[in-house]
Design a protein around this motif. Structure first.
Motif, mmCIF file in Angstrom:
data_model
loop_
_atom_site.group_PDB
_atom_site.id
_atom_site.type_symbol
_atom_site.label_atom_id
_atom_site.label_comp_id
_atom_site.label_asym_id
_atom_site.label_seq_id
_atom_site.Cartn_x
_atom_site.Cartn_y
_atom_site.Cartn_z
ATOM 1 N N TYR A 81 2.360 -8.246 -6.611
ATOM 2 C CA TYR A 81 1.505 -8.659 -5.487
ATOM 3 C C TYR A 81 0.049 -8.180 -5.624
ATOM 4 O O TYR A 81 -0.682 -8.120 -4.647
ATOM 5 C CB TYR A 81 2.088 -8.199 -4.138
ATOM 6 N N SER A 82 -0.372 -7.834 -6.820
ATOM 7 C CA SER A 82 -1.728 -7.317 -7.022
ATOM 8 C C SER A 82 -2.675 -8.414 -7.488
ATOM 9 O O SER A 82 -2.263 -9.489 -7.930
ATOM 10 C CB SER A 82 -1.711 -6.171 -8.030
ATOM 11 N N TYR A 133 -1.316 -0.306 -2.565
ATOM 12 C CA TYR A 133 -2.159 -0.858 -1.488
ATOM 13 C C TYR A 133 -3.630 -0.455 -1.604
ATOM 14 O O TYR A 133 -4.379 -0.525 -0.644
ATOM 15 C CB TYR A 133 -1.621 -0.474 -0.098
ATOM 16 N N GLU A 140 1.133 -1.353 -6.649
ATOM 17 C CA GLU A 140 1.703 -2.471 -5.912
ATOM 18 C C GLU A 140 0.772 -2.921 -4.794
ATOM 19 O O GLU A 140 0.228 -2.100 -4.057
ATOM 20 C CB GLU A 140 3.055 -2.067 -5.321
ATOM 21 N N ALA A 141 0.556 -4.232 -4.694
ATOM 22 C CA ALA A 141 -0.290 -4.852 -3.663
ATOM 23 C C ALA A 141 -1.713 -4.308 -3.682
ATOM 24 O O ALA A 141 -2.382 -4.247 -2.661
ATOM 25 C CB ALA A 141 0.333 -4.692 -2.287
#
Length: 172
Positions: free
Chosen positions: A40-41, A68, A53-54
């Motif tokens: 999700y990056s 995040y 992640e992200a």
């Protein structure tokens, strides 16, 4: 994948530009030599990379390695979870930390460094201005060359030092 030497390796990933890699689930790499290596990056710009992640890295040689996290600008690094680094040569290393400006560092949780050559190294500390340091819990240093090293201390102005707990120093 679109462009030249681009690779989208996992499901719902997207790579575009030149020599970009989207290695993880729902990741996106765009620009030149960028790599989105975490689920999700998003990595964009020139030689920017995500491993958290992200996370999101944008600009020139930026790295977002904390979950995040967000790094933007020129050679900025966001390594803490939910950290944000922006500007040039900034580092947000602590969880929820924020570094902005030129050569600023927020090294621990909830630290905030802004300006030029500032260091926030105490939990919940804030350093702003030019060459200021907030090195203790809840310390606040602002101005030029100030040091807040006591717990909950505040140094402001020019070259002042608040070294005792709950102390306040101001002036030139």
């Amino acid at each position: 994948a679109e462009g030249v030497q681009t690779s989208a390796w996992r499901e719902a990933s997207h790579a575009e530009g030149k020599s970009t890699n989207a290695d993880s689930i729902a990741s996106h790499a765009e620009g030149y030599l960028t790599r989105a290596a975490a689920n999700y990056s998003h990595a964009e710009g020139h030689t920017s990379k995500t491993t958290g992640e992200a996370s999101h890295a944008e600009g020139f040689t930026t790295t977002a390695s904390g979950k995040y996290s967000h790094a933007e600008g020129n050679t900025s690094v966001a390594s803490g979870e939910s950290a944000h680094a922006e500007g040039q040569k900034t580092a947000a290393n602590g969880i929820n930390s924020h570094a902005e400006g030129l050569e600023t560092t927020a090294s621990v949780g909830q630290a905030h460094a802004e300006g030029q050559k500032t260091l926030a190294s105490g939990v919940n500390s804030h350093a702003e201005g030019l060459e200021t340091t907030a090195s203790s819990t809840q310390a606040h240093a602002e101005g030029i060359g100030t040091l807040a090293s006591g717990n909950s201390s505040h140094a402001e102005g020019g070259y002042t030092k608040a070294q005792g707990s709950y102390s306040h120093a101001e002036g030139d």
